[in-house]
Design a protein around this motif. Structure first.
Motif, PDB file in Angstrom:
ATOM      1  N   GLY A   9       0.846  -1.184   0.000  1.00 44.53           N
ATOM      2  CA  GLY A   9       0.000   0.000   0.000  1.00 44.53           C
ATOM      3  C   GLY A   9       0.882   1.234   0.000  1.00 44.53           C
ATOM      4  N   ARG A  10       0.308   2.367   0.380  1.00 45.81           N
ATOM      5  CA  ARG A  10       1.098   3.604   0.371  1.00 45.81           C
ATOM      6  C   ARG A  10       2.274   3.537   1.335  1.00 45.81           C
ATOM      7  N   VAL A  11       2.039   2.964   2.531  1.00 49.06           N
ATOM      8  CA  VAL A  11       3.123   2.870   3.517  1.00 49.06           C
ATOM      9  C   VAL A  11       4.194   1.893   3.052  1.00 49.06           C
ATOM     10  N   GLY A  12       3.777   0.716   2.618  1.00 52.37           N
ATOM     11  CA  GLY A  12       4.740  -0.294   2.187  1.00 52.37           C
ATOM     12  C   GLY A  12       5.575   0.168   1.012  1.00 52.37           C
ATOM     13  N   ALA A  13       4.920   0.798   0.022  1.00 52.18           N
ATOM     14  CA  ALA A  13       5.657   1.285  -1.145  1.00 52.18           C
ATOM     15  C   ALA A  13       6.627   2.395  -0.757  1.00 52.18           C
ATOM     16  N   SER A  14       6.186   3.317   0.097  1.00 53.95           N
ATOM     17  CA  SER A  14       7.062   4.407   0.532  1.00 53.95           C
ATOM     18  C   SER A  14       8.260   3.867   1.309  1.00 53.95           C
ATOM     19  N   LEU A  15       8.008   2.885   2.170  1.00 54.33           N
ATOM     20  CA  LEU A  15       9.086   2.278   2.949  1.00 54.33           C
ATOM     21  C   LEU A  15      10.068   1.551   2.037  1.00 54.33           C
ATOM     22  N   ALA A  16       9.548   0.811   1.057  1.00 54.93           N
ATOM     23  CA  ALA A  16      10.414   0.093   0.122  1.00 54.93           C
ATOM     24  C   ALA A  16      11.291   1.046  -0.665  1.00 54.93           C
ATOM     25  N   ASN A  17      10.700   2.115  -1.161  1.00 56.37           N
ATOM     26  CA  ASN A  17      11.472   3.097  -1.927  1.00 56.37           C
ATOM     27  C   ASN A  17      12.547   3.757  -1.068  1.00 56.37           C
ATOM     28  N   ALA A  18      12.185   4.088   0.176  1.00 57.67           N
ATOM     29  CA  ALA A  18      13.144   4.737   1.073  1.00 57.67           C
ATOM     30  C   ALA A  18      14.301   3.809   1.422  1.00 57.67           C
ATOM     31  N   LEU A  19      14.002   2.543   1.688  1.00 55.79           N
ATOM     32  CA  LEU A  19      15.061   1.585   2.027  1.00 55.79           C
ATOM     33  C   LEU A  19      16.011   1.365   0.853  1.00 55.79           C
ATOM     34  N   VAL A  26      15.632  -5.012  -1.131  1.00 57.25           N
ATOM     35  CA  VAL A  26      14.244  -5.046  -0.652  1.00 57.25           C
ATOM     36  C   VAL A  26      13.418  -6.015  -1.480  1.00 57.25           C
ATOM     37  N   SER A  27      12.581  -6.791  -0.795  1.00 61.85           N
ATOM     38  CA  SER A  27      11.545  -7.589  -1.453  1.00 61.85           C
ATOM     39  C   SER A  27      10.198  -7.157  -0.896  1.00 61.85           C
ATOM     40  N   VAL A  28       9.231  -6.953  -1.783  1.00 56.78           N
ATOM     41  CA  VAL A  28       7.896  -6.530  -1.372  1.00 56.78           C
ATOM     42  C   VAL A  28       6.892  -7.617  -1.734  1.00 56.78           C
ATOM     43  N   ILE A  29       6.050  -7.978  -0.772  1.00 57.03           N
ATOM     44  CA  ILE A  29       5.030  -9.001  -0.969  1.00 57.03           C
ATOM     45  C   ILE A  29       3.649  -8.348  -0.976  1.00 57.03           C
ATOM     46  N   ASP A  30       2.811  -8.735  -1.921  1.00 53.85           N
ATOM     47  CA  ASP A  30       1.414  -8.305  -1.896  1.00 53.85           C
ATOM     48  C   ASP A  30       0.579  -9.317  -2.677  1.00 53.85           C
ATOM     49  N   ARG A  31      -0.703  -9.421  -2.315  1.00 51.86           N
ATOM     50  CA  ARG A  31      -1.607 -10.350  -2.999  1.00 51.86           C
ATOM     51  C   ARG A  31      -2.170  -9.758  -4.289  1.00 51.86           C
ATOM     52  N   ASP A  32      -2.070  -8.434  -4.416  1.00 53.84           N
ATOM     53  CA  ASP A  32      -2.655  -7.732  -5.555  1.00 53.84           C
ATOM     54  C   ASP A  32      -1.549  -7.252  -6.492  1.00 53.84           C
ATOM     55  N   LEU A  33      -1.526  -7.758  -7.693  1.00 53.59           N
ATOM     56  CA  LEU A  33      -0.483  -7.386  -8.650  1.00 53.59           C
ATOM     57  C   LEU A  33      -0.479  -5.886  -8.925  1.00 53.59           C
ATOM     58  N   ASP A  34      -1.649  -5.276  -8.952  1.00 50.33           N
ATOM     59  CA  ASP A  34      -1.734  -3.836  -9.231  1.00 50.33           C
ATOM     60  C   ASP A  34      -1.083  -2.998  -8.140  1.00 50.33           C
TER      61      ASP A  34
END
Length: 226
Positions: A9-19, A26-34
């Protein structure tokens, strides 16, 4: 360090970009491809489709080599389950879960899983912005029962000891901020004009504690705390 994030979501994406800007992998997991569209166009980490509490999904995201795991999806249950799997099964040293329900947050903190309780944290940020009288907490524990307050004492406190301030307010002084430096005082440390004090108290007494300190050492005995 390799970091696995559950939730894009917004928090996860922002955190991933910052890291990644800080040169972590970084690896990001989500159930929704979009959901991965929220990542920046120059994000080079792994995008893993699946449930963050699935051991297979976590392994695909590199949990075996991870130094940190953040569960920041929109669901409290998913966040805490995945955080526990990361901590207890894969022994990731740094694990944190985003929790909306502050009562749950307190429980999981006692289980040794650090949490970010979204609602109390956001409330405190708004209070800091809206209030200028020192009543807003600088920090609250996840249960919301204990607060750290920054308060500016009335000038009449100058010359009085930290012990006297603690007795009058019923709060415990954690530290002082004097000029540009923090001071860890003992019971006999005398307050100076311009000091601000950081005190720890039960949250329900925050207003009373602030007013005693702001109105001077004799306010409580004069019945002037308002």
């Amino acid at each position: 360090m390799h970091v696995v994030i559950m939730g894009c979501g917004r928090v996860g994406a922002s955190l991933a970009n910052a890291l990644e800007r800080l040169e972590h992998s970084v690896s990001v997991i989500d159930r929704d491809l979009d959901a991965f569209r929220r990542l920046s166009t120059d994000f080079h980490g792994d995008q893993v489709l699946g449930n963050g509490f699935s051991k297979e999904t976590l392994r695909e995201a590199g949990i075996d080599k991870a130094g940190a795991f953040a569960a920041v999806s929109s669901g409290d249950n998913s966040n805490i389950i995945s955080a526990r799997v990361a901590r207890e099964t894969f022994h990731v040293p740094h694990v944190v879960a985003r929790i909306y329900d502050q009562k749950r947050a307190a429980v999981y903190e006692r289980l040794g899983i650090p949490t970010v309780a979204t609602v109390p944290w956001t409330t405190d940020r708004f209070l800091h912005t809206l209030l200028a009288d020192g009543a807003a907490p600088a920090w609250r524990d996840p249960s919301g029962q204990v607060s750290l307050l920054q308060v500016w004492p009335h000038d009449s406190w100058a010359g009085h000891t930290v012990g006297r301030l603690q007795e009058a307010s019923g709060a415990r002084v954690a530290f002082l901020h004097r000029s540009t430096a923090p001071v860890l005082p003992d019971h006999d440390e005398r307050l100076l004009e311009g000091d601000s004090v950081y005190v720890v108290t039960v949250s329900e007494r925050s207003h009373t504690v602030s007013k005693v300190i702001e109105q001077g050492p004799d306010a409580g005995s004069r019945g002037e705390v308002r």
